[in-house]
Design a protein around this motif. Sequence first.
Motif, short mmCIF file in Angstrom:
data_model
loop_
_atom_site.label_atom_id
_atom_site.label_comp_id
_atom_site.label_asym_id
_atom_site.label_seq_id
_atom_site.Cartn_x
_atom_site.Cartn_y
_atom_site.Cartn_z
N GLN A 71 14.82 14.67 65.29
CA GLN A 71 15.32 16.03 65.10
C GLN A 71 14.63 16.67 63.90
OE1 GLN A 71 17.34 17.23 67.56
NE2 GLN A 71 16.79 15.19 68.30
N ALA A 72 14.00 17.81 64.17
CA ALA A 72 13.19 18.44 63.13
C ALA A 72 14.05 18.98 61.98
CB ALA A 72 12.37 19.57 63.74
N GLU A 73 15.33 19.29 62.28
CA GLU A 73 16.16 19.92 61.23
C GLU A 73 16.49 18.94 60.12
OE1 GLU A 73 18.24 19.84 64.43
OE2 GLU A 73 16.85 21.31 65.22
N ILE A 74 16.39 17.65 60.42
CA ILE A 74 16.86 16.67 59.45
C ILE A 74 15.80 16.39 58.39
CG2 ILE A 74 17.57 14.26 59.19
CD1 ILE A 74 18.97 14.60 61.87
N ARG A 75 16.20 16.59 57.14
CA ARG A 75 15.25 16.42 56.04
C ARG A 75 15.11 14.95 55.67
NH1 ARG A 75 14.78 21.60 53.33
NH2 ARG A 75 14.22 22.88 55.08
N LYS A 76 16.27 14.30 55.48
CA LYS A 76 16.25 12.89 55.07
C LYS A 76 16.53 12.05 56.31
CE LYS A 76 17.12 9.08 52.57
NZ LYS A 76 16.90 8.26 53.79
N LYS A 77 15.48 11.51 56.88
CA LYS A 77 15.61 10.75 58.12
C LYS A 77 16.33 9.42 57.86
CE LYS A 77 11.85 12.33 60.97
NZ LYS A 77 11.28 13.51 60.40
N PRO A 78 17.24 9.02 58.76
CA PRO A 78 17.92 7.74 58.55
C PRO A 78 16.91 6.60 58.68
CG PRO A 78 18.49 8.65 60.70
CD PRO A 78 17.70 9.70 59.98
N SER A 79 17.12 5.54 57.90
CA SER A 79 16.16 4.44 57.88
C SER A 79 16.80 3.15 58.39
CB SER A 79 15.63 4.25 56.48
OG SER A 79 16.69 3.78 55.67
N THR A 80 16.02 2.08 58.33
CA THR A 80 16.50 0.79 58.84
C THR A 80 17.82 0.38 58.20
OG1 THR A 80 14.18 0.21 58.92
CG2 THR A 80 15.74 -1.55 59.34
N SER A 81 17.88 0.48 56.86
CA SER A 81 19.09 -0.01 56.21
C SER A 81 20.31 0.79 56.65
CB SER A 81 18.94 0.02 54.68
OG SER A 81 18.44 1.26 54.27
N GLU A 82 20.13 2.10 56.89
CA GLU A 82 21.25 2.90 57.37
C GLU A 82 21.65 2.50 58.79
OE1 GLU A 82 19.03 6.01 56.04
OE2 GLU A 82 19.96 5.72 54.09
N LEU A 83 20.65 2.18 59.60
CA LEU A 83 20.93 1.76 60.97
C LEU A 83 21.74 0.46 60.98
CD1 LEU A 83 20.45 2.07 64.07
CD2 LEU A 83 18.43 0.66 63.77
N VAL A 84 21.33 -0.46 60.11
CA VAL A 84 22.04 -1.75 60.03
C VAL A 84 23.51 -1.51 59.66
CG1 VAL A 84 22.19 -3.89 58.71
CG2 VAL A 84 19.98 -3.10 59.53
N ASP A 85 23.74 -0.66 58.67
CA ASP A 85 25.12 -0.34 58.29
C ASP A 85 25.88 0.32 59.43
OD1 ASP A 85 24.52 -1.30 55.85
OD2 ASP A 85 24.34 0.65 54.84
N TRP A 86 25.18 1.21 60.10
CA TRP A 86 25.83 2.00 61.16
C TRP A 86 26.28 1.09 62.31
CZ3 TRP A 86 23.60 4.62 65.88
CH2 TRP A 86 24.47 5.57 66.40
N ILE A 87 25.40 0.19 62.72
CA ILE A 87 25.76 -0.70 63.82
C ILE A 87 26.90 -1.62 63.40
CG2 ILE A 87 24.90 -2.62 65.25
CD1 ILE A 87 22.46 -1.04 65.77
N GLY A 88 26.90 -2.01 62.13
CA GLY A 88 28.02 -2.79 61.61
C GLY A 88 29.33 -2.01 61.75
N ALA A 89 29.29 -0.74 61.37
CA ALA A 89 30.48 0.11 61.44
C ALA A 89 30.92 0.29 62.89
CB ALA A 89 30.20 1.46 60.80
N LEU A 90 29.97 0.52 63.79
CA LEU A 90 30.28 0.74 65.20
C LEU A 90 30.97 -0.48 65.79
CD1 LEU A 90 27.06 2.45 66.61
CD2 LEU A 90 29.23 3.53 66.05
N SER A 91 30.42 -1.66 65.49
CA SER A 91 30.98 -2.84 66.14
C SER A 91 32.33 -3.19 65.54
CB SER A 91 29.99 -4.01 66.04
OG SER A 91 30.10 -4.62 64.79
N ARG A 92 32.51 -2.97 64.23
CA ARG A 92 33.81 -3.25 63.62
C ARG A 92 34.88 -2.32 64.17
NH1 ARG A 92 31.07 -4.60 59.15
NH2 ARG A 92 31.05 -2.50 58.31
N ALA A 93 34.52 -1.07 64.39
CA ALA A 93 35.50 -0.10 64.89
C ALA A 93 35.68 -0.23 66.39
CB ALA A 93 35.05 1.31 64.53
N GLY A 94 34.88 -1.05 67.03
CA GLY A 94 34.98 -1.23 68.47
C GLY A 94 34.68 0.05 69.24
#
Lengths: 395, 276
Positions: free
Chosen positions: B215-238
């Motif tokens: 997405q061009a609008e996004i200035r600070k692109k999410p990175s690997t470490s953010e993805l790792v955290d995000w997937i952790g959050a997704l799986s914990r929240a089911g």
Amino acid sequence: MFVDFLYHLRFYGLKVSSNEWLTLLEALDRGHAAESLSRFYYLARAICCRSEQDYDPFDRAFAEFFKDVSYPGSLQNDFEKWLKDAKAPRLLTEAEKAAMKAMSLDELQKMFEERLAEQKERHDGGNRWVGTGGTSPFGHGGFNPAGIRVGGEGQNRSAVQIASKRLFQNFRKDIIIDTRQIGLALKKLRFWGRDGAADELDIEGSIEATGKNAGDIQLVFRPARKNHVKLLLLMDVGGSMTYHSELCEHLFSAAHQIAHFKEFRHYYFHNCPYDFMFTDVEQDQRVLTKDILRDLDSTWMVIWVGDAAMSPYELTAVGGAIDYFQQNREPGLEWIAKMKKHFPRSVWLNPEPKEYWERASNKLVRSVFPDMYPMSLQGIEDAIKALKQQQQRGL
Amino acid sequence: MLSFKGTSSYIASAELQEIVTLAFDLQKPLLIRGEPGTGKTVLARAVSEALKLPLLTWHIKSSSKAQDGLYVYDTVQRLNDSRFGTGDVQDIKKYIKLGPLGQAFASPTRSIVLIDEIDKADIEFPNDLLHELDAMSFAIPETGETITARERPVIIITSNAEKELPDAFLRRCIFHYIAFPEADEMRTILKVHHPRVDEKLVSAALLRFYWLREQAEIRKKPSTSELVDWIGALSRAGVDVKSLEKEVPFLGVLLKKEGDIQALKQGSKRSHSSRF
């Protein structure tokens, strides 16, 4: 034989020298590339490139030097297009027409590609040492040009293929004045002052206090010395400034990178500032100029960047702004004069060479804003000197 | 010859393995650049772990000086000791504190020095280090001592490309740019961090993640470490896999800038209205 490769890299604008050459030889000597061209690719890239912007020229140089791979957008594509668009020549005999029909477009293309491949080989001859049998240091005697393109199985992702993918194309940047040079020039823009927490030992103060204390040591602390310069960058964008956008980007990133300013802000305008300016290059996000003047006091230093090239009425007329939505009630020149008065410490950098400064709009701007400097390294240095003098005069 | 193959928790691509081994063997500093969150700093830890060499970290700040990495003479401590009669003031060596680079030089064994985020420092900082990196030795005038490296340390330098580094410095380094991992590589990385998360969830999340990065609008692109955290959050929240197609739950884990979240919401509204 690597000397050729190094010169080839230089031809593509990579700053490789004997230093890199020796390093590369040492690495090869220690058996780093071993038998593999892809390992040699990574090796040479790690040694010869200095930033990711070098990756794309390196890839192109490597691909060209080591194999006749087809680039996307090469001549070959053009030929294919010409073949498709080809118009039937006039004045052909029936026999000739029949002969032409006999050959399908596919056949023609195929023949043409063969011809092209042949020609390439003759042209390139001499410096492609992969594929020339026993002379290769990698033992790749049987390395076949066609083999790469046809056989793409598993491990065989050859270095040339990786190189010709040109993954790092986006990093290319042909630098004229580099950001670092401007950064060094901007670094001279500083005025030291001390405020904040007292965390630095004041040696002179300590000695004096200890002396007064009859030799019983007394430590005196003071705040560390910090740069007090607050810098506002106002940049003309769009229109005639597009030609200078690269230079302006360098100045901007240098000012932005250099962490030593106490505060740094920037706004954009088109040709001349009026009732509002913009926070983005696309000129979508407006900021009222009077708000800027209210928020930033006269201690701010201002660097204007613009070519001051416009129609004179854009400066002198009410509603004269080039963008109709501005509907300015005050002429542009008055805004410039007002801002110069508000920020007495300000200079104007003009990316156009001095010879072009005689145009009417430029003269008008200089009538209220005499401190204009060309945007060369020397000009930037002079401008910074001028800012410091303005400061010393207590403006 | 020591060679680096990555560790159980750090997946190194073939080219990265090659380049680390090269820098190691040629005894040249390795300069690593790349987007934030591509594992530049973690690399040094992984190298230290894989090669079983001690790691000395030097975090660079805007106020860092080249001298700090070598040694600091603690004058105030010595003055204090002299005043209160504590400690042996005669022994000046006691007040010389070696910095990370100094410790590595003085160490009898080979060590790894991480100079983290070198571009945070002053623009002249890298030039001030040139001599020490070349000669691998420095003098301490206070004690008249010269510290020379017995075993040249492996130096890993990271940079976020905030500032351009001087040419003379770059010429001495082996350079590598860590490109952002592609989906397949990312999957391997995720497996290391979340071995038990459902494959389907990972696939759906990856799709969403790479879409977000585009997405061009996004200035600070999410990175690997953010993805790792995000997937952790997704799986914990089911979180249900299907709901990922419609929305991005826990968006705040991926996007750290208020402006980016706003821009994304506006962007999706726009594309929504254009469809109808």
